[in-house]
Design an enzyme around this catalytic site. Structure first.
Site, PDB file in Angstrom:
ATOM      1  N   ASP A   1       0.839  -1.201   0.000  1.00  0.00           N
ATOM      2  CA  ASP A   1       0.000   0.000   0.000  1.00  0.00           C
ATOM      3  C   ASP A   1       0.878   1.257   0.000  1.00  0.00           C
ATOM      4  O   ASP A   1       0.378   2.378  -0.046  1.00  0.00           O
ATOM      5  CB  ASP A   1      -1.025  -0.009   1.148  1.00  0.00           C
ATOM      6  CG  ASP A   1      -0.398  -0.130   2.519  1.00  0.00           C
ATOM      7  OD1 ASP A   1       0.845  -0.162   2.626  1.00  0.00           O
ATOM      8  OD2 ASP A   1      -1.160  -0.184   3.517  1.00  0.00           O
ATOM      9  N   SER A   2       2.211   1.054  -0.026  1.00  0.00           N
ATOM     10  CA  SER A   2       3.129   2.161  -0.289  1.00  0.00           C
ATOM     11  C   SER A   2       2.804   2.782  -1.650  1.00  0.00           C
ATOM     12  O   SER A   2       3.246   3.893  -1.942  1.00  0.00           O
ATOM     13  CB  SER A   2       4.583   1.671  -0.271  1.00  0.00           C
ATOM     14  OG  SER A   2       4.751   0.553  -1.114  1.00  0.00           O
TER      15      SER A   2
ATOM     16  N   ASP B   1      -0.833  -6.257  -0.128  1.00  0.00           N
ATOM     17  CA  ASP B   1      -1.218  -5.617   1.130  1.00  0.00           C
ATOM     18  C   ASP B   1      -2.723  -5.530   1.267  1.00  0.00           C
ATOM     19  O   ASP B   1      -3.430  -5.221   0.299  1.00  0.00           O
ATOM     20  CB  ASP B   1      -0.664  -4.186   1.169  1.00  0.00           C
ATOM     21  CG  ASP B   1       0.541  -4.057   2.079  1.00  0.00           C
ATOM     22  OD1 ASP B   1       0.714  -4.903   2.983  1.00  0.00           O
ATOM     23  OD2 ASP B   1       1.310  -3.098   1.895  1.00  0.00           O
TER      24      ASP B   1
ATOM     25  N   LYS C   1      -0.890  -9.551   3.165  1.00  0.00           N
ATOM     26  CA  LYS C   1      -0.178  -8.981   4.324  1.00  0.00           C
ATOM     27  C   LYS C   1      -1.091  -8.007   5.053  1.00  0.00           C
ATOM     28  O   LYS C   1      -1.760  -7.195   4.405  1.00  0.00           O
ATOM     29  CB  LYS C   1       1.095  -8.269   3.860  1.00  0.00           C
ATOM     30  CG  LYS C   1       1.826  -7.519   4.988  1.00  0.00           C
ATOM     31  CD  LYS C   1       3.253  -7.180   4.622  1.00  0.00           C
ATOM     32  CE  LYS C   1       3.428  -5.937   3.815  1.00  0.00           C
ATOM     33  NZ  LYS C   1       2.997  -4.686   4.482  1.00  0.00           N
TER      34      LYS C   1
ATOM     35  N   GLU D   1      -1.259  -5.423   8.732  1.00  0.00           N
ATOM     36  CA  GLU D   1      -0.506  -4.827   9.825  1.00  0.00           C
ATOM     37  C   GLU D   1      -1.201  -5.170  11.127  1.00  0.00           C
ATOM     38  O   GLU D   1      -2.406  -4.994  11.250  1.00  0.00           O
ATOM     39  CB  GLU D   1      -0.440  -3.301   9.647  1.00  0.00           C
ATOM     40  CG  GLU D   1       0.310  -2.909   8.394  1.00  0.00           C
ATOM     41  CD  GLU D   1       0.390  -1.395   8.174  1.00  0.00           C
ATOM     42  OE1 GLU D   1      -0.001  -0.625   9.074  1.00  0.00           O
ATOM     43  OE2 GLU D   1       0.852  -1.000   7.093  1.00  0.00           O
TER      44      GLU D   1
ATOM     45  N   GLU E   1       9.174  -3.878  10.473  1.00  0.00           N
ATOM     46  CA  GLU E   1       9.584  -2.587   9.884  1.00  0.00           C
ATOM     47  C   GLU E   1      10.110  -1.642  10.950  1.00  0.00           C
ATOM     48  O   GLU E   1       9.454  -1.443  11.991  1.00  0.00           O
ATOM     49  CB  GLU E   1       8.390  -1.947   9.150  1.00  0.00           C
ATOM     50  CG  GLU E   1       8.753  -0.585   8.548  1.00  0.00           C
ATOM     51  CD  GLU E   1       7.758  -0.062   7.523  1.00  0.00           C
ATOM     52  OE1 GLU E   1       6.798  -0.779   7.173  1.00  0.00           O
ATOM     53  OE2 GLU E   1       7.955   1.084   7.064  1.00  0.00           O
TER      54      GLU E   1
HETATM   55  O1  KIV Z   1       3.564  -1.051   1.582  1.00  0.00           O
HETATM   56  C1  KIV Z   1       4.730  -1.450   1.517  1.00  0.00           C
HETATM   57  O2  KIV Z   1       5.436  -1.255   0.522  1.00  0.00           O
HETATM   58  C2  KIV Z   1       5.265  -2.159   2.666  1.00  0.00           C
HETATM   59  C3  KIV Z   1       6.744  -2.318   2.702  1.00  0.00           C
HETATM   60  C4  KIV Z   1       7.359  -1.053   3.116  1.00  0.00           C
HETATM   61  C5  KIV Z   1       7.143  -3.447   3.561  1.00  0.00           C
HETATM   62  O3  KIV Z   1       4.541  -2.556   3.527  1.00  0.00           O
END
Ligand code: KIV
Length: 275
Positions: A56-57, A95, A124, A126, A193
């Site tokens: 989600d970056s 994510d 993934k 959090e 992280e």
């Molecule tokens: O969203 C993302 O790119 C991430 C990485 C920084 C691990 O969660």
């Protein structure tokens, strides 16, 4: 067509949970990177990445937001579809965006969409102790899950910024407990992280599943970076743990190959990238 049988006997078969476990047990470092489109997916695959994350970056590096909070499930699905089309060998992780896994049922429904529509093979999320039930529920439906601990960018407004986590003893102990609980709930991978290198090493040693780090020191089982940081495309100040691999490399492909090689050979991260 039994494509998986053909692939299993290919010279470089696609990576899966079992191969990540094997890499951990054999001490081979796992090279992970983000990607958001088909062209870069093919490039990072050619460069030898083991795992690709549609993170989600993308909210920050693609959409130009200040945080990952505005990213929606449809955004991740769109980019995941593009990445899946360009990828062959790396394990594809997606994510789960902010508030898409607030309940067990919501998490299941959205993880299924990431897999069926997006082509993700692992999702993934959090979370710490509060997400144990969610991870357990997804795992009980045979969904591969990565639990993201330490700095959790989706919590940025609650935490008050992007800061190193687990610095004091109580917080470090809590993170270790959370990591064990998430593994016990069925997480297949743990991602750490922005935490002290010592804590990264401790959690990695305590878990049986592969631990991927970003700013978590050299001792995690693998490393992940945002592709645009590796290619020095991201504007402005970069996080301490990032490294510009375009320096000394003539093309994006050479730069990503250098990153993969640096992870495998344990040259990256150096002390200057750690907390
Ligand atoms: O969203 C993302 O790119 C991430 C990485 C920084 C691990 O969660």
């Amino acid at each position: 067509m039994y494509k998986h049988l053909q692939e299993r006997y290919a010279p470089r078969p696609p990576v899966n949970v079992a191969s990540l476990m094997r890499m951990k047990s054999e001490g081979e470092k796992i090279a992970c990177i983000t990607a958001y489109d088909a062209s870069f997916a093919t490039l990072v695959d050619d460069a030898g990445a083991d795992l690709v994350l549609v993170g989600d970056s993308l909210g920050m590096v693609i959409q130009g937001h200040d945080t990952t909070v505005p990213v929606t499930l449809n955004d991740v699905i769109y980019h995941c579809q593009a990445v899946a089309r360009g990828l062959y060998r790396p394990f594809l992780m997606a994510d789960m965006p902010f508030m898409t896994y607030a309940s067990r049922e919501q998490a299941l429904e959205n993880a299924v969409r990431l897999m069926q529509e997006g082509g993700a093979k692992i999702v993934k999320l959090e979370g710490g102790a509060g997400q144990v039930e969610i991870v357990e529920f997804l795992a009980s439906h045979d969904i591969a899950v990565c639990a993201h601990l330490g700095l959790k960018p989706q919590s940025v407004h609650k935490v008050g910024g992007f800061r190193v986590q687990g610095r004091d003893e109580a917080a470090a102990e809590q993170m270790l407990r959370d990591a064990k609980a998430l593994e016990g709930a069925g997480a297949d991978v743990v991602l750490l992280e922005c935490i002290p290198a010592k804590l990264g090493a401790e959690i990695t040693k305590a878990l049986h599943v592969p631990v991927i780090g970003i700013g978590a020191g050299p001792d995690t089982d693998g490393q992940i970076l945002v592709l645009y940081d590796v290619l020095n495309i991201t504007a402005g100040r970069k996080p301490r743990f990032s490294k510009d691999f375009m320096l000394g490399n003539a093309s994006p492909l050479e730069a990503v190959k250098a990153y993969v090689q640096a992870v495998k050979s344990r040259e990256y991260p150096g002390p200057e990238h750690c907390f």
